[in-house]
Structure formats: structure tokens, C-alpha cells
Design a protein around this motif. Structure first.
Motif, PDB file in Angstrom:
ATOM      1  N   CYS A   7       0.873  -1.170   0.000  1.00 55.91           N
ATOM      2  CA  CYS A   7       0.000   0.000   0.000  1.00 55.91           C
ATOM      3  C   CYS A   7       0.914   1.225   0.000  1.00 55.91           C
ATOM      4  O   CYS A   7       1.656   1.451   0.962  1.00 55.91           O
ATOM      5  CB  CYS A   7      -0.897  -0.027   1.238  1.00 55.91           C
ATOM      6  SG  CYS A   7      -2.026   1.369   1.308  1.00 55.91           S
ATOM      7  N   LEU A  12      -4.450   5.149   0.873  1.00 54.78           N
ATOM      8  CA  LEU A  12      -5.023   4.084   0.033  1.00 54.78           C
ATOM      9  C   LEU A  12      -5.316   2.812   0.830  1.00 54.78           C
ATOM     10  O   LEU A  12      -5.694   1.790   0.265  1.00 54.78           O
ATOM     11  CB  LEU A  12      -4.070   3.760  -1.136  1.00 54.78           C
ATOM     12  CG  LEU A  12      -3.869   4.871  -2.167  1.00 54.78           C
ATOM     13  CD1 LEU A  12      -2.842   4.449  -3.218  1.00 54.78           C
ATOM     14  CD2 LEU A  12      -5.188   5.250  -2.848  1.00 54.78           C
ATOM     15  N   LEU A  15      -8.380   0.447   0.410  1.00 56.11           N
ATOM     16  CA  LEU A  15      -8.501  -0.480  -0.721  1.00 56.11           C
ATOM     17  C   LEU A  15      -7.990  -1.882  -0.389  1.00 56.11           C
ATOM     18  O   LEU A  15      -8.140  -2.800  -1.187  1.00 56.11           O
ATOM     19  CB  LEU A  15      -7.710   0.062  -1.914  1.00 56.11           C
ATOM     20  CG  LEU A  15      -8.137   1.448  -2.422  1.00 56.11           C
ATOM     21  CD1 LEU A  15      -7.107   1.996  -3.391  1.00 56.11           C
ATOM     22  CD2 LEU A  15      -9.513   1.371  -3.085  1.00 56.11           C
ATOM     23  N   HIS A  16      -7.373  -2.036   0.765  1.00 53.62           N
ATOM     24  CA  HIS A  16      -6.747  -3.302   1.130  1.00 53.62           C
ATOM     25  C   HIS A  16      -7.525  -3.979   2.247  1.00 53.62           C
ATOM     26  O   HIS A  16      -7.889  -3.333   3.235  1.00 53.62           O
ATOM     27  CB  HIS A  16      -5.306  -3.055   1.597  1.00 53.62           C
ATOM     28  CG  HIS A  16      -4.428  -2.493   0.531  1.00 53.62           C
ATOM     29  ND1 HIS A  16      -3.581  -3.284  -0.221  1.00 53.62           N
ATOM     30  CD2 HIS A  16      -4.286  -1.224   0.057  1.00 53.62           C
ATOM     31  CE1 HIS A  16      -2.948  -2.519  -1.091  1.00 53.62           C
ATOM     32  NE2 HIS A  16      -3.351  -1.273  -0.943  1.00 53.62           N
ATOM     33  N   GLU A 173      -0.273  -7.779  -7.158  1.00 52.83           N
ATOM     34  CA  GLU A 173      -0.764  -6.441  -7.501  1.00 52.83           C
ATOM     35  C   GLU A 173       0.324  -5.539  -8.071  1.00 52.83           C
ATOM     36  O   GLU A 173       1.489  -5.654  -7.735  1.00 52.83           O
ATOM     37  CB  GLU A 173      -1.372  -5.785  -6.256  1.00 52.83           C
ATOM     38  CG  GLU A 173      -2.660  -6.443  -5.776  1.00 52.83           C
ATOM     39  CD  GLU A 173      -3.847  -6.197  -6.702  1.00 52.83           C
ATOM     40  OE1 GLU A 173      -3.781  -5.276  -7.551  1.00 52.83           O
ATOM     41  OE2 GLU A 173      -4.841  -6.936  -6.578  1.00 52.83           O
ATOM     42  N   SER A 175       1.049  -2.402  -7.538  1.00 46.09           N
ATOM     43  CA  SER A 175       1.812  -1.564  -6.606  1.00 46.09           C
ATOM     44  C   SER A 175       3.028  -2.326  -6.090  1.00 46.09           C
ATOM     45  O   SER A 175       4.111  -1.755  -5.921  1.00 46.09           O
ATOM     46  CB  SER A 175       0.932  -1.104  -5.441  1.00 46.09           C
ATOM     47  OG  SER A 175       0.313  -2.207  -4.809  1.00 46.09           O
TER      48      SER A 175
ATOM     49  N   THR B   9      -3.556   7.483  -8.670  1.00 47.39           N
ATOM     50  CA  THR B   9      -4.931   6.960  -8.732  1.00 47.39           C
ATOM     51  C   THR B   9      -5.905   8.083  -8.364  1.00 47.39           C
ATOM     52  O   THR B   9      -5.537   8.977  -7.591  1.00 47.39           O
ATOM     53  CB  THR B   9      -5.204   5.758  -7.779  1.00 47.39           C
ATOM     54  OG1 THR B   9      -6.201   6.124  -6.801  1.00 47.39           O
ATOM     55  CG2 THR B   9      -3.972   5.319  -7.031  1.00 47.39           C
ATOM     56  N   ARG B 149      -6.911   1.516  -7.133  1.00 48.90           N
ATOM     57  CA  ARG B 149      -5.522   1.069  -6.999  1.00 48.90           C
ATOM     58  C   ARG B 149      -4.666   1.580  -8.161  1.00 48.90           C
ATOM     59  O   ARG B 149      -5.172   1.868  -9.231  1.00 48.90           O
ATOM     60  CB  ARG B 149      -5.482  -0.467  -6.952  1.00 48.90           C
ATOM     61  CG  ARG B 149      -6.189  -1.006  -5.694  1.00 48.90           C
ATOM     62  CD  ARG B 149      -5.648  -2.345  -5.290  1.00 48.90           C
ATOM     63  NE  ARG B 149      -4.210  -2.346  -5.240  1.00 48.90           N
ATOM     64  CZ  ARG B 149      -3.486  -3.148  -4.465  1.00 48.90           C
ATOM     65  NH1 ARG B 149      -4.079  -3.991  -3.664  1.00 48.90           N
ATOM     66  NH2 ARG B 149      -2.177  -3.098  -4.498  1.00 48.90           N
TER      67      ARG B 149
END
Lengths: 235, 235
Positions: A7, A12, A15-16, A173, A175, B9, B149
Motif C-alpha cells: 500500500c 489508500l 482499498l486493502h 498487484e 503496486s 490513482t 488502486r
């Protein structure tokens, strides 16, 4: 197979889903590097708090207080945000209360739902890696960033952790893939790679080249700060 | 000197002040690539809308409707999210209403305060670059990402734009520096670099290798989609 994800900023984290994850907080310049140094030098525990006021209250109760805002020490507190200030015999066995611009905020956000919360930095990279390998949980690296924005140094730490774990963890992912690739690009010269980053420019104005070079050293300490209730202790 | 910055994002757009900026929306796979292709093939205008319902309403009013959710076409609409579906003589002079998972959401978020909003992709990279150079404003690349994301392909586009502008713009923030460095690492083989990305895996399950290769081509069209009121037109 366990997952490892990143992350890039606490803004953010929504989102996790982290209820099956160990969260590693990374605030390389300099909160988590300070914490790890403190434990290596004998600090008993560190309570991360979100506000300067909470920190002051704990100071009145006998804690040694460390408060940083905008990369500067807040007046009236014993410790600043330089890891070198944690290398003191006077801290052995002491309890510290700490608030920082980004690092302690990230800890507060993660602790609500993560299985465990650890403090990571280059200084204890291998200690974190060894601990995670013994655990059945997914891993999320939470980069503390700068006031919600991403930064390079925390992202590079995430990449370093992924590189060390990629044979045993799935990296699903983008990221995380981006962090790993940036780290592979940077790893032979972390200081040079970061020379142009926004936070280095911010810190250089404060004249702390020594801190920067120190915080980018790998595996100096076999220390794993872990959150137990409201305080971090050395595992 | 003008600044160029990157928002990785739409969930981080609140951290950026854009009232002196031109915002370039990038949704490489595939919304902005579709828009650019449409204009290159003679579409008159594209209204980006946030919901499938709004899209349906405009369809009833005579617009050609394009709706994508989770990388798939929504039933009952003429166009899907493949740029090849925009290469049709039947679209010349037509008005399109479009909603997508990420791209149209980003446009809606940006238009509230940006000076101008453009749609960018590799397909019109040079056209965007040439236009920006004539403008006195800062630039923000807003990567549409995937449901909040970050993703690699939109970040790489941001890096490509920065590389083309870095002599004339200041690059103050780490998100922009990271985008540029990832692009420099990737640019000789974008398809290979993206092979393992999360969105490519998502799209490959849908069997659209052809779309992916197409969307990664540079400078196919001299088209600059710009938002005028509620609709995108070719500048």
C-alpha cells in the motif's frame, strides 16, 4: 501460497483487506528507522500516538517523549526524529511516547484490523524477513509516505522486502510489482537513486545527510518491533 | 518554470491542487485509448458519464452508447471497450456516451477544478506533448488505475509524458520521479514489461492480446480530446 502486497500511502489503505495480513509499517526517513535503533539500543517500549497533545500527556506520566512535525522536532520534547538521538545509554529500559508526521498515523490506521503490526526499515530488513517466513499470514507493506503522498524511499523498502520474499510469496498487484522493479533499479546505489527525491530535498534543507546514509544501511540490527496492545516492543 | 506532477490513482486526487493545472486523464487499457481512436476515426464528441443508467438515458436520446464494467461490455450497448470497435465508418460524425470502470470516474473527479481536462494515451502522446508546450499551465497526469488502486500501464504513460517534457517542466514530486524511472526501465519493451501486471492478467483472461499491443503503440494519431462543458471533443 501467501500473498505479499504494498500500500503506497496510508490514504489508500481503504482499498486493502488486511484481516489476514501482517502489516509492516515503513517510514524510512525516519520514524521506523528511529524505532528500530531505539530497540537495538535497549529501549523497553514505544507508544506511537497520533497527536502532539497525547505525547505531552504521556511525557507528564514519565515517558520519554519524541515528537516530529514536518521533519522537525517539536519544542519541549526530549527526542527528535534523528536515529542518532536514540543511541543513548539513558534510554536503556525506558518507555518512549512518539508522534511523527506520517509513521505513527500509519500505525494507527493499520492496527484496527491487521493480524499483527510490525515496524520495518532497511536497518532490520533481514530480521523482518526471517520473522515473516515463520508466519502463516499474508503480508502488506504500508508505506507511510508524506502527508498522504507516495515517496520513493518507503516504496524502495517495500521492493527490498518483496525481493527477499518473492520465492515464497505471490505478488499479485501492480503496486507491489512497481515497488520491486524500482528497488531492482535502485539497489546498487540507494543514496544516489534517492538524491533527487522530494523528501531528501526536504531533509537536506535541514542538513541531515548523516541520517539519510544511516537509514539506508541494511541489516544493522536483529530487531523486530511489534505492536502489543498500544505499544511497540521488541519481539 | 511549469511543474509536471502525477497522481497515481483518482483516490489520491484530494492531495493535489489542480486549479492552475491541465489534467491529462490516462486509462491506457482501454478507455482513453478508445476515445482517441474514436476521434481519429471521425467521432464528433464523447460524453463521459459515471453510471450505466446515465449512459442508457443518453442512448435513448440518440447517442451511441459504450459501457464497460470490470473490463467487459455491458449488455444492451453498442460499443465495448475495445479500440477496434471504434474504427467504424458508422461512427463518423456521431455523438457517443461512454461509461467505464475507471476512466470516466477520473474525468468526473478532475473536471470540478482543473483548468482543462484532456484524454491521453500512448496513441496520442506526441499530440498531447505539443499541445502542452503551447500552454502556460502546470500539468497533472491523473492515472485512472483500477478501482482506486495504482496500475503499471497508466503510470508508464505518465512517465513517457514526463520524459518528453522534462527539459521544460520541473518534476518536484516522488510520484512523478517514480513514473519517469519506471518508464525508462520499461520503454524498450513495453509489452514484455507489462506481461506480469495485474490488469494484463485480467485482460488476458478475456483474450484481448490484440487490444493490448494496439494500446501500447506511440503517436498513431494527431488527436487531442479535450473536455468542453460535459463533452470531449477533438481540439
Amino acid at each position: 501460497m501467501k500473498n505479499i502486497d504494498v500500500c503506497l500511502t496510508p490514504d489508500l489503505l481503504h482499498l486493502h483487506s488486511i484481516d489476514n495480513s501482517i502489516v509492516i509499517i515503513a517510514d524510512i526517513f525516519r520514524a521506523t528507522s528511529c524505532m528500530i535503533t531505539g530497540f537495538a539500543y535497549g529501549v523497553k517500549s514505544i507508544i506511537p500516538v497520533e497527536t502532539v497533545e497525547e505525547c505531552k500527556k504521556l511525557q507528564e506520566m514519565g515517558y520519554i517523549a519524541a515528537a516530529e512535525r514536518n521533519a522537525r522536532k517539536v519544542e519541549g520534547f526530549e527526542l527528535d526524529n534523528s536515529p542518532f538521538s536514540y543511541m543513548s545509554e539513558s534510554l536503556i529500559g525506558e518507555k518512549i511516547a512518539m508522534t511523527t508526521t506520517n509513521g505513527t498515523y500509519s500505525i494507527a490506521k493499520a492496527k484496527a484490523s491487521a493480524v499483527k503490526v510490525l515496524a520495518g526499515a532497511f536497518l532490520n530488513l533481514n530480521a523482518i524477513v526471517n520473522y515473516l517466513k515463520t508466519q502463516p499470514y499474508d503480508v502488506l507493506v504500508l508505506c507511510a509516505g508524506w502527508k498522504g503522498r507516495v515517496n520513493i524511499e518507503d516504496t524502495l523498502f517495500a521492493g527490498a522486502l518483496i525481493e527477499a520474499l518473492e520465492d515464497e510469496y505471490f505478488v499479485p498487484e501492480d503496486s507491489a510489482i512497481m515497488s520491486l522493479r524500482l528497488y531492482k533499479q535502485a539497489k546498487d546505489d540507494l543514496i544516489g537513486y534517492l538524491a533527487n527525491s522530494s523528501h531528501i530535498r526536504r531533509l537536506q534543507n535541514l542538513g541531515i545527510h548523516k541520517d539519510i546514509a544511516y537509514c539506508l544501511q541494511k541489516d544493522l540490527y536483529d530487531v523486530v518491533p511489534i505492536l502489543r496492545g498500544n505499544e511497540l516492543v521488541n519481539l
